[in-house]
Write a protein that holds these residues in place. Sequence first.
Motif, PDB file in Angstrom:
ATOM      1  N   SER A 518       0.851  -1.181   0.000  1.00  0.00           N
ATOM      2  CA  SER A 518       0.000   0.000   0.000  1.00  0.00           C
ATOM      3  C   SER A 518       0.889   1.234   0.000  1.00  0.00           C
ATOM      4  O   SER A 518       1.814   1.338   0.822  1.00  0.00           O
ATOM      5  N   SER A 520       0.979   5.621  -0.233  1.00  0.00           N
ATOM      6  CA  SER A 520       0.189   6.831  -0.034  1.00  0.00           C
ATOM      7  C   SER A 520       1.076   8.050  -0.249  1.00  0.00           C
ATOM      8  O   SER A 520       2.209   8.088   0.251  1.00  0.00           O
ATOM      9  N   THR A 539      -2.038  -1.321  -3.891  1.00  0.00           N
ATOM     10  CA  THR A 539      -3.019  -0.242  -3.839  1.00  0.00           C
ATOM     11  C   THR A 539      -2.313   1.103  -3.865  1.00  0.00           C
ATOM     12  O   THR A 539      -1.439   1.373  -3.028  1.00  0.00           O
ATOM     13  N   SER A 541      -2.898   5.062  -3.369  1.00  0.00           N
ATOM     14  CA  SER A 541      -3.876   5.956  -2.744  1.00  0.00           C
ATOM     15  C   SER A 541      -3.256   7.325  -2.506  1.00  0.00           C
ATOM     16  O   SER A 541      -2.028   7.504  -2.597  1.00  0.00           O
ATOM     17  N   ASP A 542      -4.116   8.313  -2.216  1.00  0.00           N
ATOM     18  CA  ASP A 542      -3.679   9.656  -1.827  1.00  0.00           C
ATOM     19  C   ASP A 542      -2.705  10.265  -2.828  1.00  0.00           C
ATOM     20  O   ASP A 542      -1.581  10.640  -2.477  1.00  0.00           O
ATOM     21  N   THR A 569      -5.154  -1.925  -7.487  1.00  0.00           N
ATOM     22  CA  THR A 569      -6.218  -0.957  -7.209  1.00  0.00           C
ATOM     23  C   THR A 569      -5.646   0.453  -7.320  1.00  0.00           C
ATOM     24  O   THR A 569      -4.668   0.787  -6.630  1.00  0.00           O
ATOM     25  N   GLU A 571      -6.716   4.186  -6.715  1.00  0.00           N
ATOM     26  CA  GLU A 571      -7.767   4.994  -6.113  1.00  0.00           C
ATOM     27  C   GLU A 571      -7.853   6.364  -6.773  1.00  0.00           C
ATOM     28  O   GLU A 571      -6.958   6.785  -7.520  1.00  0.00           O
ATOM     29  N   CYS A 574      -5.078   9.084  -8.249  1.00  0.00           N
ATOM     30  CA  CYS A 574      -3.797   8.403  -8.464  1.00  0.00           C
ATOM     31  C   CYS A 574      -3.622   8.078  -9.950  1.00  0.00           C
ATOM     32  O   CYS A 574      -4.591   7.966 -10.700  1.00  0.00           O
TER      33      CYS A 574
END
Length: 610
Positions: A518, A520, A539, A541-542, A569, A571, A574
Amino acid sequence: MRKQRITSSLCASALLLSLTACGASTQNNDYSGETVTGRVTEIDGETVTLQLGELGQGGQEGAPSDGEQPPEQPGNMASSEADGSGEAPEDPPTNSDENTPPEKPDGDSNGEAPSGDSDGEAPSGDPPEQLQGSGMSDDTSSSAQVAETVTIDLSDAEITTEADGESTAATLDDIAVDDMLVVEFDDNGKAETVTIQTGGGQPGGFSGGSGEVTQGTSANTLDTDTSVSGETYSSDGDDENALRVDGAVAELGGITVEKSGGSSSNTEDGDFYGQNAALLATNGAEVTIQNATVSSSAQNGNGVFSYGEGTTVNISDSTITTEADNSGGIQTTGGGTTNASNLTVTTSGSSSAAIRSDRGGGTVSVDGGSYTSNGYNSPAVYSTADITVKNAVLTANNSEALVIEGQNSIALEDCDVTGNMSDTEGTSSDENVHNVMIYQSMSGDAEVGTASFSMNGGSLTSQNGDLFYITNTACQLSLTNVSIDNQDADGYLMRISGNSASRGWGSAGSNGAQAEVSVSQQTLEGDIVVDSISTLNLTLSDESTLNGSIQIVDNEQDGTAVDDNVVLTIEEGCTWTLTDDCTISSLTNNGTIDFNGHTITLADGTVLSE
């Protein structure tokens, strides 16, 4: 591009073991033309019984250990499916360290002493939080190694011992319980060759351990509560500490500790229990050290060693220097605790991590200071513990920077990390060249389970090889706003794969990795490769970005492929910018994909393009 750093030193691939129970079971499988790796549990004349291990299929597929399915991913899915009691730890290896991974990069109990420390602030002992929606359970059974035993007739086998990269002729009499063996079978299912790996799985080292808590002697011992200032403690004796604090509360200010010589009778007693260390705290001692100078020029002479549950070393504003092999800077084992602040630690030998842990682990918390290793197989941090480091400079000049073994963790905050692993030197460079390694050596020094790596802020620089290499374990990896610089144009951003098992890291063909990653507020540059027996759940994200390709490749040892090799994934906010055609299993895209003229092929054959 290099895109291959994993080379098999064995000609045969290992049979994927099909295990249906968590307990040990004896199998009568046909291993014709195959290779297996295992630990010796029993010897009866010309036959030996090996305990074989591999990650459970639940772990490989990323399914929770309770058998439940992970939560469905939101968004539009385009996919093919839309102890310190004073008792010795159990089963201590009796081998040296040569087969251990990088010292365990920094030196595992097997040969070169592994390094690794623990935390950073006074640690809670808890690993980084589980990634949300990862489908991975904290229950170690999700990736637990299943114990299977097999009895093998070695009467006609050619037997050799592998140590420090060299093989020598051996006999059945040279095989002992707890040895790691690599056994090749001929086409008729008979054991043809046997290699005794004297390190259990890590690289480097010399003699094996005694099998009990053995700490040697001490030139100076503090065993009653005391406060000392400005004293000098020295030793040049064999298996001897310059200073030992035994079960006492001690405040030590401005002391000098010199371990100027003295040999070690075996590596593992030095690695596990603190024999021959410059300063050893043991038996529940509580030691506070300030403004100290600690030096060691003895082989297997760690600098400051915290051993056993209930033992705590608090050390600040001090300098620690070690010169010889298997000599870490600060070492924590057996459930001990080390809290370090503003240290200057420099190590020069092989298998000599600056921050190091070994069998039994513990908790290490580091805040501020600089930690530098100069030897091969010597990461800045080697973890078989829960290690937290904040506001520090971590440098490995001839090794990977960081290593986690088994169900342990490294959590970094605002640290500057640099590694420079050699292509040719060091006992595990023939397996893979990398900057951060997360793996399970099978040496018995670390519990099998999910490893945790997190990094928040700071910088991560790789001067050679792949940035991340994950093999023979499950892991959770989190990056937040880290400045990443991979200076090797041919190195992968991440390589998640099986390995040849030539060092005992699982069984070839079934020793893949399962990574939950993950990121971010993170920029990722570079290519990612996942082999067919491994999985990646990534993933973004952010407002994170990925500039690079993702590829699923065949396992080099011909292992049986698993499903959902790469689940991605993206998000909202991104971006993934492709630099080549890509293959992944499934995609959830709520952000932006810049195909840049390339395509994405999913597991069901769907081809996505702009």
